[in-house]
Design an enzyme around this catalytic site. Structure first.
Site, PDB file in Angstrom:
ATOM      1  N   ARG A 101       0.877  -1.187   0.000  1.00 27.77           N
ATOM      2  CA  ARG A 101       0.000   0.000   0.000  1.00 27.77           C
ATOM      3  C   ARG A 101       0.906   1.225   0.000  1.00 27.77           C
ATOM      4  NH1 ARG A 101      -5.337   1.379   3.538  1.00 27.77           N
ATOM      5  NH2 ARG A 101      -6.102  -0.045   1.963  1.00 27.77           N
ATOM      6  N   HIS A 128      -7.319   0.728  -6.561  1.00 28.95           N
ATOM      7  CA  HIS A 128      -7.563  -0.154  -5.404  1.00 28.95           C
ATOM      8  C   HIS A 128      -8.199  -1.442  -5.944  1.00 28.95           C
ATOM      9  CE1 HIS A 128      -7.793  -1.286  -1.360  1.00 28.95           C
ATOM     10  NE2 HIS A 128      -8.625  -0.395  -0.861  1.00 28.95           N
ATOM     11  N   CYS A 262     -16.671   1.569   0.593  1.00 28.78           N
ATOM     12  CA  CYS A 262     -15.507   0.714   0.864  1.00 28.78           C
ATOM     13  C   CYS A 262     -15.001   0.867   2.296  1.00 28.78           C
ATOM     14  CB  CYS A 262     -14.400   1.007  -0.130  1.00 28.78           C
ATOM     15  SG  CYS A 262     -13.901   2.728  -0.119  1.00 28.78           S
TER      16      CYS A 262
HETATM   17  N1   CP Z   1     -11.308  -0.089   2.222  1.00 30.82           N
HETATM   18  C1   CP Z   1     -10.058  -0.141   2.697  1.00 30.82           C
HETATM   19  O1   CP Z   1      -9.090  -0.260   1.947  1.00 30.82           O
HETATM   20  O2   CP Z   1      -9.964  -0.085   4.053  1.00 30.82           O
HETATM   21  P1   CP Z   1      -8.608   0.082   4.869  1.00 30.82           P
HETATM   22  O3   CP Z   1      -8.026   1.433   4.492  1.00 30.82           O
HETATM   23  O4   CP Z   1      -8.994   0.014   6.316  1.00 30.82           O
HETATM   24  O5   CP Z   1      -7.684  -1.021   4.479  1.00 30.82           O
END
Ligand code: CP
Length: 303
Positions: A101, A128, A262
């Site tokens: 990430r 994403h 999300c």
């Molecule tokens: N939706 C999502 O990616 O959540 P996080 O940022 O908590 O991983």
């Protein structure tokens, strides 16, 4: 030759379908553990905070027999402490899989090019893809995808980009409604349109959120101010006024339409408590499906 998933377009529509079929099968089994990562190590390098992505990837690696190592935002410094190439080259010598990430998509591309192992995008500023896999799985479970209409209301951001392309590939009619200056970019519109043409779906940009939601089967929104954009928060709040997913907007959708987000949500901004916590909300299914979709993706990558 290792296979990476840095963008949703790294998976064809057929491959997304196969991964999601597998995810549904595993989920239905209840205890869908596997051995594809037996004896292997998955390294999670996160430069931004996370709840869903971090936990679901750690569990997915573990459920497939592997070991997960997590490096938190201050620890690695991709592009600051070390170049993406050096991080990828070194991590690839220790680990069999990298889940990353980061901010710039180029960090992922450069890290993957030097790592020699599969790299999976756990969110970049551009995409994403794993969120989109879980989202499409959730839509499949709540009425299906092909021929149904998905209205995304809000920022034409990383989540919208991956979702539009994945959902269009499943034959959905995707409408994206954003204020001027925050629309989905042209390259993503083209990619989604290409997939839609092959699947019988469509992709339409509709500035007016009420028009976009009219009769839709799924209403989706995301935060107006993503991680790293905090200094733009005030300007964004003003720009997105009128794009809130509230009960009035949802009432324009089809009866029983699913509401998706999300998460994390900025309650009272892009979505009201009433809608997020209401009977049409499927956000917890979405969150759960991160695990099933990602576990299926990793199993597929290591089959
Ligand atoms: N939706 C999502 O990616 O959540 P996080 O940022 O908590 O991983």
């Amino acid at each position: 030759m290792s296979r990476s998933v840095l963008s949703v377009c790294d998976l064809s529509a057929d491959e997304i379908g196969a991964v999601l079929d597998r995810a549904q099968h595993t989920k239905n089994q209840g205890d869908g553990r596997g051995s594809q990562l037996s004896g292997k190590t998955g390294l999670l390098i996160f430069q931004k905070p996370s709840l869903r992505t971090r936990v679901s990837f750690e569990l997915a690696v573990t459920n497939l027999g592997g070991r997960a190592l997590y490096l938190s935002p201050p620890e690695v410094g991709i592009g600051e402490r070390e170049s993406p190439e050096d991080v990828g080259g070194v991590a690839g010598r220790y680990c069999d899989l990298i889940v990353c990430r980061t901010f710039e998509q180029s960090n992922l591309d450069r890290l993957a090019a030097s790592s020699g192992v599969p790299v999976v995008n756990a969110l970049s500023d551009w995409e994403h893809p794993c969120q989109a896999l879980a989202d499409v799985l959730t839509i499949r479970e709540h009425g299906g995808t092909s021929g149904r209409t998905l209205a995304y209301v809000g920022d034409g951001n990383n989540v919208a980009r991956s979702l539009a392309i994945a959902a269009a590939g499943e034959g959905m009619h995707v409408r994206v409604s954003s204020p001027a200056g925050f629309e989905l970019d042209q390259a993503s519109v083209s990619a989604a349109t290409q997939r839609a043409q092959a699947s019988g779906g469509s992709l339409t940009l509709i500035a007016d959120p009420e028009e976009a939601v009219d009769g839709a089967d799924v209403v989706y929104t995301d935060t107006w101010t993503s991680m790293g954009q905090e200094q733009e928060a005030k300007q964004r709040l003003e720009a997105f006024a009128g794009y809130q997913v509230d009960a009035g907007l949802v009432a324009r959708a089809s009866r029983g339409a699913s509401v998706m987000h999300c998460l994390p949500a900025h309650r009272g901004e892009e979505i009201t408590d009433e809608v997020l916590d209401g009977p049409q909300s499927v956000v917890l299914d979405q969150a759960e499906n991160r695990l099933h979709a990602q576990q299926a993706l990793l199993a597929w990558l290591f089959d």
